[in-house]
Write a protein that holds these residues in place. Structure first.
Motif, short mmCIF file in Angstrom:
data_model
loop_
_atom_site.label_atom_id
_atom_site.label_comp_id
_atom_site.label_asym_id
_atom_site.label_seq_id
_atom_site.Cartn_x
_atom_site.Cartn_y
_atom_site.Cartn_z
N LEU A 37 -23.58 -60.70 32.48
CA LEU A 37 -23.54 -61.44 31.06
C LEU A 37 -24.34 -60.17 29.78
CD1 LEU A 37 -25.54 -63.33 29.02
CD2 LEU A 37 -27.33 -63.24 30.70
N LEU A 38 -25.02 -58.88 30.86
CA LEU A 38 -25.65 -58.15 30.16
C LEU A 38 -24.44 -57.31 29.64
CD1 LEU A 38 -28.69 -57.29 31.76
CD2 LEU A 38 -28.70 -58.38 29.92
N LEU A 39 -23.58 -56.97 30.49
CA LEU A 39 -21.79 -56.60 30.31
C LEU A 39 -20.83 -57.22 29.13
CD1 LEU A 39 -19.87 -53.89 30.97
CD2 LEU A 39 -19.09 -55.55 32.58
N LYS A 40 -21.77 -59.14 29.18
CA LYS A 40 -20.19 -59.07 28.02
C LYS A 40 -20.85 -59.89 27.18
CE LYS A 40 -17.05 -61.47 30.59
NZ LYS A 40 -17.92 -61.50 31.93
N VAL A 41 -22.65 -59.16 27.26
CA VAL A 41 -22.76 -59.42 25.82
C VAL A 41 -22.89 -57.64 24.60
CG1 VAL A 41 -25.58 -59.27 24.75
CG2 VAL A 41 -24.91 -61.03 25.79
N ARG A 42 -23.00 -56.76 26.00
CA ARG A 42 -22.92 -55.79 24.85
C ARG A 42 -21.36 -55.73 24.68
NH1 ARG A 42 -24.42 -53.29 29.41
NH2 ARG A 42 -22.27 -51.98 30.38
N ARG A 68 -34.81 -61.57 28.71
CA ARG A 68 -35.73 -60.97 27.98
C ARG A 68 -35.30 -59.59 26.96
NH1 ARG A 68 -41.11 -60.08 30.65
NH2 ARG A 68 -41.50 -58.99 29.00
N GLU A 69 -34.66 -58.58 28.11
CA GLU A 69 -33.48 -57.78 28.16
C GLU A 69 -32.22 -57.75 27.11
OE1 GLU A 69 -30.92 -54.36 30.58
OE2 GLU A 69 -31.84 -55.96 31.64
N ILE A 70 -32.06 -58.82 26.61
CA ILE A 70 -31.73 -58.97 25.71
C ILE A 70 -32.06 -59.22 24.18
CG2 ILE A 70 -29.88 -60.04 24.44
CD1 ILE A 70 -28.65 -61.50 27.24
N ARG A 71 -33.17 -59.41 23.92
CA ARG A 71 -33.65 -59.68 23.00
C ARG A 71 -34.23 -57.79 22.68
NH1 ARG A 71 -36.34 -63.58 21.16
NH2 ARG A 71 -38.33 -63.42 21.43
N GLU A 72 -34.52 -57.44 23.84
CA GLU A 72 -35.08 -56.04 23.17
C GLU A 72 -33.91 -55.19 23.28
OE1 GLU A 72 -36.45 -55.14 27.67
OE2 GLU A 72 -39.05 -56.30 27.33
N ARG A 73 -33.17 -55.23 23.70
CA ARG A 73 -31.78 -54.21 23.27
C ARG A 73 -30.89 -54.94 22.72
NH1 ARG A 73 -28.60 -53.30 28.97
NH2 ARG A 73 -28.03 -52.05 27.89
N PHE A 74 -30.77 -56.27 22.04
CA PHE A 74 -29.70 -56.63 21.05
C PHE A 74 -30.56 -57.58 20.26
CE2 PHE A 74 -27.48 -55.26 25.29
CZ PHE A 74 -26.86 -55.08 25.15
N PRO A 75 -30.86 -57.11 19.64
CA PRO A 75 -31.43 -57.77 18.97
C PRO A 75 -30.86 -58.92 17.81
CG PRO A 75 -31.83 -55.68 17.55
CD PRO A 75 -31.95 -55.53 19.36
N GLY A 76 -29.57 -58.63 17.58
CA GLY A 76 -29.08 -59.85 16.45
C GLY A 76 -28.39 -60.33 17.30
N THR A 77 -28.48 -61.14 18.34
CA THR A 77 -28.76 -61.35 19.28
C THR A 77 -29.56 -62.23 19.54
OG1 THR A 77 -26.42 -60.38 20.92
CG2 THR A 77 -27.18 -63.05 21.99
N GLY A 78 -29.21 -64.55 19.47
CA GLY A 78 -30.26 -65.32 19.75
C GLY A 78 -30.29 -65.63 21.19
N VAL A 79 -31.04 -65.75 21.76
CA VAL A 79 -31.26 -66.14 23.47
C VAL A 79 -31.57 -68.16 23.31
CG1 VAL A 79 -32.34 -66.03 25.55
CG2 VAL A 79 -31.40 -63.93 23.82
N LEU A 80 -30.65 -68.49 23.85
CA LEU A 80 -31.17 -69.93 24.37
C LEU A 80 -31.18 -70.23 25.73
CD1 LEU A 80 -31.74 -73.03 23.64
CD2 LEU A 80 -29.17 -73.67 23.62
N VAL A 81 -31.82 -70.05 26.64
CA VAL A 81 -32.58 -70.44 27.89
C VAL A 81 -32.11 -71.78 28.14
CG1 VAL A 81 -33.88 -70.18 29.88
CG2 VAL A 81 -33.97 -68.26 28.23
#
Length: 214
Positions: A37-42, A68-81
């Motif tokens: 997931l983190l790889l795909k977001v990056r 949480r890591e996405i919110r910290e490292r990629f602030p331009g990406t919204g997160v829906l859990v």
């Protein structure tokens, strides 16, 4: 709107991807675990990452930690859990910094395609989308010197809908009241929760966080 989707169940993942595609979203990547997931977001810089809260290898909180890591490292990406059950502590953890660009829904909500699509879109636009069941459980908590206790029943209804990520127009439609009445209630809520006008803060988000952290 570009989406990355993460769930270890291929069947569920493909089903959600098909629903999103039919609703006009572009699913640019799928992942079966948190690392992928983190790889795909990056790699793809999506507008929204939709994340199952429990993923391999332990199926506990890998998805939450990735969110949480996405919110910290990629602030331009919204997160829906997405979660199978209401897990209030996990929801509060996700909302600890801000309710902007974040959502927490039960997986059952995916069955209502329009509601689910609306939630994804709100998160991608920097808003919030919280499951009513999660909101109900969170606001059942109490604390000393609770400013929310000063709100009228109608103001609480308005704030609860705000917590779900509803716009003023959507609140009008849900409560069958005028736009002006909603604006009046929102102004009163800000005053009673001691949230003065300040360009540095988003009062709507602060009001929701005050409500959920009771």
């Amino acid at each position: 709107m570009r989406i990355v989707l993460a769930d270890d169940s291929v069947l569920l993942r493909e089903g959600v991807a098909a629903l999103l595609t039919d609703a006009g979203f572009e699913v640019v990547g799928q992942a079966g675990d948190a690392d992928d997931l983190l790889l795909k977001v990056r790699s793809y810089s999506p507008d929204v990452a939709i994340v199952d809260i429990r993923m391999p290898p332990t199926h506990t909180d890998e998805g939450l930690r990735a969110a949480r890591e996405i919110r910290e490292r990629f602030p331009g990406t919204g997160v829906l859990v997405l979660s199978q059950y209401v897990e209030a502590d996990y929801a509060l953890d996700l909302l600890s910094e801000s309710a902007e660009g974040v959502g927490y829904l039960l997986k059952d909500r995916v069955a209502d395609v329009k509601e689910f699509a609306d939630a994804v879109r709100r998160v991608g636009e920097g808003g919030s989308a919280l499951d009513p069941a999660v909101v109900s459980q969170l606001v059942g908590r109490r604390r000393a010197d609770d400013p929310v206790e000063q709100l009228t029943p109608r103001e609480r209804e308005v704030l609860e809908l705000m917590a779900e990520g509803r716009s003023n127009q959507a609140i009008c439609e849900a409560l069958f009241i005028t736009q002006r009445a909603v604006e009046k209630h929102v102004t009163s809520i800000f005053s009673k929760l001691r949230l003065p006008a300040d360009a540095a803060d988003h009062r709507r988000v602060l009001a929701v966080l005050t409500y959920l952290r009771r």
